[in-house]
Design a protein around this motif. Structure first.
Motif, short mmCIF file in Angstrom:
data_model
loop_
_atom_site.label_atom_id
_atom_site.label_comp_id
_atom_site.label_asym_id
_atom_site.label_seq_id
_atom_site.Cartn_x
_atom_site.Cartn_y
_atom_site.Cartn_z
N ARG A 153 4.55 2.90 -11.66
CA ARG A 153 5.32 2.85 -10.42
C ARG A 153 6.21 4.07 -10.25
NH1 ARG A 153 1.84 0.31 -8.06
NH2 ARG A 153 1.75 -1.97 -8.21
N LEU B 174 6.31 7.05 0.46
CA LEU B 174 5.56 5.91 0.98
C LEU B 174 4.06 6.13 0.85
CD1 LEU B 174 7.66 5.02 4.14
CD2 LEU B 174 7.50 3.75 2.01
N PHE C 221 2.89 5.00 -2.46
CA PHE C 221 2.87 3.55 -2.66
C PHE C 221 2.19 2.83 -1.50
CE2 PHE C 221 6.77 4.75 -5.12
CZ PHE C 221 6.22 4.48 -6.37
N GLU C 222 1.32 3.53 -0.80
CA GLU C 222 0.72 2.98 0.42
C GLU C 222 -0.08 1.71 0.16
OE1 GLU C 222 -1.57 4.71 4.38
OE2 GLU C 222 -1.60 5.84 2.50
N LEU D 282 0.52 -0.69 -1.90
CA LEU D 282 1.29 -1.84 -2.38
C LEU D 282 1.39 -2.93 -1.32
CD1 LEU D 282 4.33 -0.33 -4.30
CD2 LEU D 282 2.15 -1.13 -5.21
N ASP E 205 5.38 -6.18 -3.50
CA ASP E 205 5.52 -5.15 -4.52
C ASP E 205 6.33 -3.97 -4.00
OD1 ASP E 205 3.95 -6.63 -6.36
OD2 ASP E 205 2.14 -5.93 -5.36
N LEU E 206 6.12 -3.60 -2.72
CA LEU E 206 6.92 -2.51 -2.15
C LEU E 206 8.38 -2.92 -2.08
CD1 LEU E 206 7.09 0.27 -0.91
CD2 LEU E 206 6.47 -0.72 1.31
N ARG F 280 5.59 -3.14 9.08
CA ARG F 280 5.65 -3.03 7.62
C ARG F 280 7.06 -3.33 7.11
NH1 ARG F 280 2.71 -3.01 2.81
NH2 ARG F 280 2.93 -1.09 1.62
N VAL G 147 8.35 -6.29 4.51
CA VAL G 147 9.11 -5.98 3.31
C VAL G 147 10.45 -6.71 3.30
CG1 VAL G 147 10.31 -4.13 2.07
CG2 VAL G 147 7.97 -3.77 2.89
#
Length: 436
Positions: free
Chosen positions: A30, A179, A182-183, A185, A189-190, A213, A217
């Motif tokens: 990560r 971002l 980590f796209e 995720l 998880d994000l 998005r 989150v």
């Protein structure tokens, strides 16, 4: 490190699988942890690895035996203590990607888009190069829509201040490249990644996410983070994000805001989106009315099994809501006409596609009243082994549905997302330590 990559870019490590020597997966990378010092190069001291249970742990580079395309191999020894960043440590992806630096040749600013790492000796890595784009990256959502300026790879000492230039915080840092790393995720998880960031970095990442998005989150973040991020958004955008959230989650968040701020945001929301949120705010938090969502799957009794399956197949529908179709007389928007019964997903899968839902109703389970307590809701879900229950008013109109995940959110301690175990599993194999 025989056969291992000796040069790589850090952003490509994000999401890479980590394995023990037996080939069992330990987790996924990560972030990369470095130490920026006044003298000498930036040392890469370890990786932040997410193991099962969404726990983020620290794996020192001394325990990384190989880094190849798509995989990291460790010695198998993993300390399962939750990673906590020290003051001398820098999260290279979270803190350096999208940072603006001044080029030492006088050609102006540049934005860091990736970080070049080199293995200088066995298991000893350093940050040596920067992949940058000339110019200052647009902030917020605009940064995801356009990029300008040519790109180049430079040595770390080619920026003003050299290594120490990286240590100086960027007053207005974007998050486009972070971002992108980590796209893949999922929102849960994000949210975990964002929760671990500094408050300043959380706000920057939130500014770069699109409304849908960000809404997904926010639903997964602790309450304090939700309030902090929403309060930092411009009023109109905050209202749009609330509109994208599930009504029950939006109501929970709004109820924690100061009354004046809450009313201002509600006034900025689209009236049709705000109306179910206002209805939910009328109920106490720990009742069926306060727990329910106003957007379950609702169909008329003459709708067919094929139509019902098409509705529950929608990707945006969460799993608990997809297990049941509530059959009602028109109107089919909550509050609906008279509630007739529930058609469960398992029953739908066993029936011919042309069968009318009115023939498949389960009427054996009494619906909930909106003032039912959390304890009563929990008992009924457990007694009948269900993951959702209808909520109706005194006249039999469907108001919404309570799902097991919403009940769990209220049963667990407020800090359950931060809960940690005290057990230090140092010395166990990667498979055992990760709970595989």
């Amino acid at each position: 490190m025989t056969g291992s990559t000796t040069r790589l870019f850090a952003a490509r490590l994000a999401g890479t699988s980590v394995f023990d020597p037996q080939g069992d997966q330990v987790g996924r990378v990560r972030d990369v942890v470095g130490m920026i010092r006044a003298r000498g190069p930036v040392r890469v001291i370890g990786l932040v690895v997410e193991v099962p249970g969404r726990r983020r742990v620290f794996v020192p580079m001394t325990r990384v035996t190989s880094i190849d395309t798509g995989q990291v191999i460790t010695t198998g020894l993993v300390n399962m203590r939750r990673f906590e960043q020290r003051g001398t440590e820098t999260l290279l992806l979270a803190e350096l990607l999208d940072r603006t630096v001044e080029l030492a040749d006088g050609s102006g600013p540049a934005t860091i888009e990736d970080l070049g790492l080199d293995a200088v000796r066995s298991r000893d890595w350093q940050l040596t190069r920067l992949f940058v784009r000339r110019g200052t990256a647009p902030r917020g959502l605009a940064g995801r829509l356009r990029r300008r300026g040519d790109t180049l790879t430079i040595d770390v000492d080619a920026v003003v201040g050299g290594v120490l230039g990286l240590a100086s915080p960027d007053a207005d840092q974007g998050a486009t490249n972070l971002l992108a790393a980590f796209e893949e995720l999922k929102p849960t998880d994000l949210a975990e990644v964002i929760h671990e960031l500094t408050p300043k970095r959380r706000r920057e990442v939130a500014a770069a996410l699109d409304d849908e998005r960000l809404a997904d989150v926010l639903e997964e973040l602790p309450e304090d983070d939700q309030i902090e991020i929403l309060s930092a958004l411009e009023g109109g955008r905050a209202a749009h994000v609330l509109e994208e959230m599930q009504p029950d989650d939006a109501a929970d968040l709004i109820s924690e805001l100061p009354a004046e701020q809450a009313e201002r945001l509600m006034a900025l929301m689209d009236p049709e989106e705000a109306e179910p949120v206002r209805r939910l705010l009328a109920y106490d938090d720990y009742t069926a009315g306060g727990l329910m969502t106003t957007d379950p799957v609702v169909l008329a009794p003459d709708a067919t099994v094929a139509e019902a399956l098409a509705h529950v197949r929608r990707s945006e529908l969460n799993v608990p809501l997809a297990t049941a179709v509530y059959v009602c007389r028109p109107p089919l928007e909550t509050p609906t006409g008279r509630y007739l019964g529930t058609a469960h997903l398992q029953r739908l899968l066993r029936e011919p596609p042309q069968t009318a839902l009115g023939q498949l109703l389960d009427n054996d389970i009494d619906p909930l009243a909106p003032d039912e307590t959390l304890q009563a809701v929990t008992r009924q879900l457990a007694a009948y082994n269900l993951v959702s229950l209808p909520v109706v008013d005194e006249d039999g109109h469907l108001l919404g549905a309570v799902t097991a995940d919403d009940v769990l959110d209220h049963l667990l301690p407020e800090d359950w997302r931060d809960a940690d175990e005290d057990d230090d599993l140092e010395g166990t194999s990667g498979k055992e330590a990760a709970g595989a």
